[in-house]
Design a protein around this motif. Structure first.
Motif, mmCIF file in Angstrom:
data_model
loop_
_atom_site.group_PDB
_atom_site.id
_atom_site.type_symbol
_atom_site.label_atom_id
_atom_site.label_comp_id
_atom_site.label_asym_id
_atom_site.label_seq_id
_atom_site.Cartn_x
_atom_site.Cartn_y
_atom_site.Cartn_z
ATOM 1 N N ILE A 332 -4.296 21.861 11.065
ATOM 2 C CA ILE A 332 -3.677 21.303 10.236
ATOM 3 C C ILE A 332 -4.503 20.131 9.642
ATOM 4 O O ILE A 332 -5.191 19.652 10.180
ATOM 5 N N ASP A 333 -4.481 19.873 8.259
ATOM 6 C CA ASP A 333 -5.583 18.987 7.823
ATOM 7 C C ASP A 333 -4.805 17.636 7.688
ATOM 8 O O ASP A 333 -3.559 17.471 7.459
ATOM 9 N N THR A 334 -5.434 16.657 8.258
ATOM 10 C CA THR A 334 -4.850 15.184 8.785
ATOM 11 C C THR A 334 -6.066 14.408 8.430
ATOM 12 O O THR A 334 -7.020 14.522 8.373
ATOM 13 N N PHE A 335 -5.713 12.919 8.498
ATOM 14 C CA PHE A 335 -6.354 11.865 8.583
ATOM 15 C C PHE A 335 -5.775 10.785 9.402
ATOM 16 O O PHE A 335 -4.556 10.811 9.495
ATOM 17 N N ARG A 336 -6.507 9.825 10.100
ATOM 18 C CA ARG A 336 -5.721 8.915 10.858
ATOM 19 C C ARG A 336 -6.160 7.509 10.224
ATOM 20 O O ARG A 336 -7.215 7.161 9.864
ATOM 21 N N ILE A 337 -5.383 6.656 10.587
ATOM 22 C CA ILE A 337 -5.434 5.140 10.365
ATOM 23 C C ILE A 337 -4.831 4.254 11.428
ATOM 24 O O ILE A 337 -3.885 4.363 11.975
ATOM 25 N N GLY A 338 -5.970 3.291 11.713
ATOM 26 C CA GLY A 338 -5.756 2.567 13.160
ATOM 27 C C GLY A 338 -4.980 1.252 12.743
ATOM 28 O O GLY A 338 -5.195 0.813 11.667
ATOM 29 N N ASN A 339 -4.238 0.631 13.904
ATOM 30 C CA ASN A 339 -3.715 -0.658 13.500
ATOM 31 C C ASN A 339 -4.561 -1.578 14.451
ATOM 32 O O ASN A 339 -3.864 -2.710 14.297
ATOM 33 N N ILE A 340 -5.149 -1.336 15.400
ATOM 34 C CA ILE A 340 -5.625 -2.277 16.308
ATOM 35 C C ILE A 340 -6.964 -3.052 15.696
ATOM 36 O O ILE A 340 -7.478 -2.689 14.809
ATOM 37 N N GLY A 341 -7.296 -4.257 16.416
ATOM 38 C CA GLY A 341 -8.405 -5.199 15.872
ATOM 39 C C GLY A 341 -7.645 -6.254 14.881
ATOM 40 O O GLY A 341 -6.578 -6.351 14.971
ATOM 41 N N GLU A 342 -8.585 -6.880 14.408
ATOM 42 C CA GLU A 342 -8.241 -8.087 13.654
ATOM 43 C C GLU A 342 -7.548 -7.490 12.232
ATOM 44 O O GLU A 342 -8.034 -7.733 11.139
ATOM 45 N N ILE A 343 -6.394 -7.034 12.190
ATOM 46 C CA ILE A 343 -5.808 -6.331 11.414
ATOM 47 C C ILE A 343 -4.483 -6.873 11.181
ATOM 48 O O ILE A 343 -3.540 -6.949 12.228
ATOM 49 N N TYR A 344 -3.985 -7.369 9.905
ATOM 50 C CA TYR A 344 -2.538 -8.246 9.854
ATOM 51 C C TYR A 344 -1.868 -7.461 8.696
ATOM 52 O O TYR A 344 -2.390 -6.598 7.945
ATOM 53 N N GLU A 345 -0.561 -8.072 8.557
ATOM 54 C CA GLU A 345 0.371 -7.228 7.581
ATOM 55 C C GLU A 345 -0.445 -7.335 5.961
ATOM 56 O O GLU A 345 -0.508 -6.246 5.366
ATOM 57 N N ALA A 346 -1.105 -8.417 5.602
ATOM 58 C CA ALA A 346 -1.813 -8.515 4.445
ATOM 59 C C ALA A 346 -2.623 -7.483 4.356
ATOM 60 O O ALA A 346 -2.815 -7.122 3.229
ATOM 61 N N ASP A 347 -2.981 -7.102 5.306
ATOM 62 C CA ASP A 347 -4.465 -5.976 5.135
ATOM 63 C C ASP A 347 -3.843 -4.634 4.844
ATOM 64 O O ASP A 347 -4.419 -4.029 4.162
ATOM 65 N N ILE A 348 -2.636 -4.289 5.579
ATOM 66 C CA ILE A 348 -1.862 -3.249 5.388
ATOM 67 C C ILE A 348 -1.233 -3.154 3.953
ATOM 68 O O ILE A 348 -1.428 -1.843 3.337
#
Length: 364
Positions: A332-348
């Protein structure tokens, strides 16, 4: 060089202060550096919630897979038999390692979007009394699914099996009470939820198990027992260690504590993950894993429409400051997005605005 944020499951975006620790050169034989190694080992035991007279932490050069292979070759004797639970590419990699090492094993495999059922594992253990070890990936980064660690740990206790957990993408970001669960070996890596950089892995191991493993290893470099013996004497690694990476990891551990520990980091990861999933769903991009099994570490998303060009999408997003991860599924065709690291709500929020802009463009 263009600067961007990594939305991947490691390597990940690190803090400036973690990066700055790598600006200094250190000697592996120096007492100050040995103290850094010992400090890290002690902090890892605290994160794992274990007693230092019953568990130890062993650091090993290489990626997380090196740590998994070191545990397999050190902990499992020729007469032993291993049950390997898989629902993703990293569980399957453990099967490949077992084949290379000539380890007797049986595989329990379930679909990538499903978690293994405790009842099925129990049935296997009843029917195959030769099984001595259970191996499972906690957070399978192929999809982002979170496997039932507590249930499998309870079964390992009930049936008296040695439990090996690949917690590569979860340790430091999800609370794991290693001693309470009865985990014998837990493996993770410097460049995951503790938010260091790649270069070494580590194993939190029950001392009793390590003592029994002397002489088991089929490899000098991967002999976890020997690495432990050297490291326990004065903090020295057997062979040349990644000094810059070790110093950065020490700083990353301090920053994890300053953030409020694992509970606080989990809360941040969970908040950004929920925001990401909800925002993308509104845009028309749906997650592959159901919410009940979704980890806050990384999310697999389905292609939003037929003919969706991931390469074009990837470069569009990268040009605007974020690097995504391709999918790892074959059917199935997919891609992934990670949440770990110096990532905050403003980045998302910013990322989701970029994705929405892309989705509004005329389809090619």
């Amino acid at each position: 060089m263009n600067r961007y944020k990594l939305l991947t499951p490691g390597p990940l975006t690190t803090s400036c202060t973690v990066k700055e620790e790598m600006l200094f050169d250190r000697c592996t034989w120096d007492d100050e550096y040995k103290q850094i190694t010992q400090k890290i080992r002690g902090q890892l035991l605290e994160l794992a919630a274990v007693a230092p007279d019953e568990y130890t932490a062993v650091l090993l050069q290489g990626s997380g897979s090196f740590g998994v292979e070191a545990v397999l070759t050190t902990a499992i004797k020729p007469e032993d038999k291993c049950l390997i639970i898989t629902n993703g590419a990293y569980g399957e990699r453990i099967v490949t390692m077992a084949n290379y090492l000539g380890i007797r094993h049986v595989v329990h495999s379930v679909r990538y979007d499903q978690a293994p059922a405790a009842a099925d594992i129990s049935k296997i253990l009843v029917n195959d009394q030769a099984i001595t070890h259970i191996v499972m990936v906690h957070c399978e980064t192929t999809t982002g699914i979170l496997n039932p660690l507590e249930e499998i740990a309870a079964l390992a206790k009930e049936y008296g099996k040695t439990l090996i957990i690949d917690a590569m993408s979860s340790f430091g970001g999800i609370e794991i009470k290693v001693q309470q669960l009865g985990i014998d070996y837990l493996i993770s890596s410097a460049n995951k939820c503790i938010q260091g950089v790649p270069g070494f892995c580590f194993v939190v191991a029950k001392i009793e198990q390590l003592v029994r493993s002397q002489g088991n290893s089929r490899s000098l470099s991967f002999d976890l027992y020997d690495q432990w013996q050297h490291m326990d004497k004065d903090g020295k690694w057997r062979f040349t260690s990644p000094t810059h990476v070790v110093a950065a990891f020490s700083k990353a551990l301090d920053e994890l504590g300053a953030e409020g520990g694992v509970a606080a980091r989990y809360k941040r990861y969970q908040a950004t993950n929920r925001l990401l999933r909800n925002k993308l769903k509104q845009i028309g991009i749906n997650a592959y894993i159901g919410e009940e099994h979704q980890s806050p570490i990384i999310t697999t998303f389905l292609f939003p429409y037929e003919g969706f060009n991931f390469e074009d999408f990837y470069h569009y997003v990268k040009a605007r400051g974020f690097v995504l991860y391709p999918g790892k599924l074959t059917d199935i065709d997919t891609f992934r997005i990670g949440n770990i690291g110096e990532i905050y709500e403003a980045d998302i929020q910013k990322l989701c605005s970029i994705v929405e802009e892309y989705m509004r463009r005329p389809k090619k």
